[in-house]
Design a protein around this motif. Sequence first.
Motif, mmCIF file in Angstrom:
data_model
loop_
_atom_site.group_PDB
_atom_site.id
_atom_site.type_symbol
_atom_site.label_atom_id
_atom_site.label_comp_id
_atom_site.label_asym_id
_atom_site.label_seq_id
_atom_site.Cartn_x
_atom_site.Cartn_y
_atom_site.Cartn_z
ATOM 1 N N GLY A 200 41.502 15.618 -25.894
ATOM 2 C CA GLY A 200 42.641 15.670 -26.793
ATOM 3 C C GLY A 200 42.484 16.567 -27.998
ATOM 4 N N GLN A 201 41.398 17.309 -28.053
ATOM 5 C CA GLN A 201 41.155 18.212 -29.175
ATOM 6 C C GLN A 201 41.094 19.655 -28.691
ATOM 7 N N LEU A 202 41.525 20.562 -29.545
ATOM 8 C CA LEU A 202 41.478 21.981 -29.210
ATOM 9 C C LEU A 202 40.114 22.533 -29.617
ATOM 10 N N LEU A 203 39.306 22.892 -28.624
ATOM 11 C CA LEU A 203 37.979 23.416 -28.907
ATOM 12 C C LEU A 203 38.026 24.861 -29.381
ATOM 13 N N ALA A 204 38.941 25.645 -28.789
ATOM 14 C CA ALA A 204 38.992 27.071 -29.139
ATOM 15 C C ALA A 204 40.274 27.701 -28.627
ATOM 16 N N ARG A 205 40.667 28.776 -29.299
ATOM 17 C CA ARG A 205 41.726 29.659 -28.814
ATOM 18 C C ARG A 205 41.123 31.049 -28.766
ATOM 19 N N LEU A 206 40.986 31.608 -27.571
ATOM 20 C CA LEU A 206 40.296 32.885 -27.401
ATOM 21 C C LEU A 206 40.736 33.580 -26.126
#
Length: 246
Positions: A200-206
């Motif tokens: 449920g958490q955003l680890l990264a945007r890449l």
Amino acid sequence: MQGFGLHISRGRTKILRGLDFTVETGRITGLLGPSGSGKTTLMRAIVGAQKVSEGSLRVLGRPAGERTLRHAIGYMAQAPGVYTDISVEANVRYFAAVYGLGRADAAAAIAAVGLEPFARRRTADLSGGQLSRVSLACALVSHPKLLVLDEPTVGLDPVLRADLWERFAAMAQAGTTLLVSSHVMEEASHCSSLLLLRNGQLLARLTPAELAERGGSTDLEQAFLSIIRTAESGPEPDPAAKAKET
């Protein structure tokens, strides 16, 4: 599309926790993560089928779920949302009629997914891969500005998967924004950018290249696992702070 401080809960269970993200227009964004990471919940929120508990979510410049967005978004869920007792053509024409469109629009959507030879065939008689394409045609028929696809390639053979990704690339080049979820990391290479979800958490945007670099592997699955392990182990201790403690 933008999300700021996005939280979604069901009862006392937190599904999404404080997501901040942007999805670029006219690109393919991959929503990647293991089963149970919150991908489907986020997609349902984007199309207006899931209430946001806290934070904001704007889609095509408007609040998610706003009535005026209905004709601008195409959504393909994991389970095929078609009628199996009628033909491919009848299914797509039904969805076209919902949007006030006609036979020509239905025919164009069927052609876009390569099902013209099966247009008169009853959907119950189709293969699993063909059935997925019918669902995609129903999502495409309204000529959406945003196409949200929840694991559209699950269960498809490699040839069909490759064909669909080629079609997705052509749609993006024509100006459609695509958000495509998957738990298969190899599919990340087809996307312009990636949102990596875990618990449920955003680890990264890449980008796929940044994923490989950050994860230390050209194998994107191994790179993603490396990012997960790093996130779960927490930040390295600060030597200076530790020296002060002693």
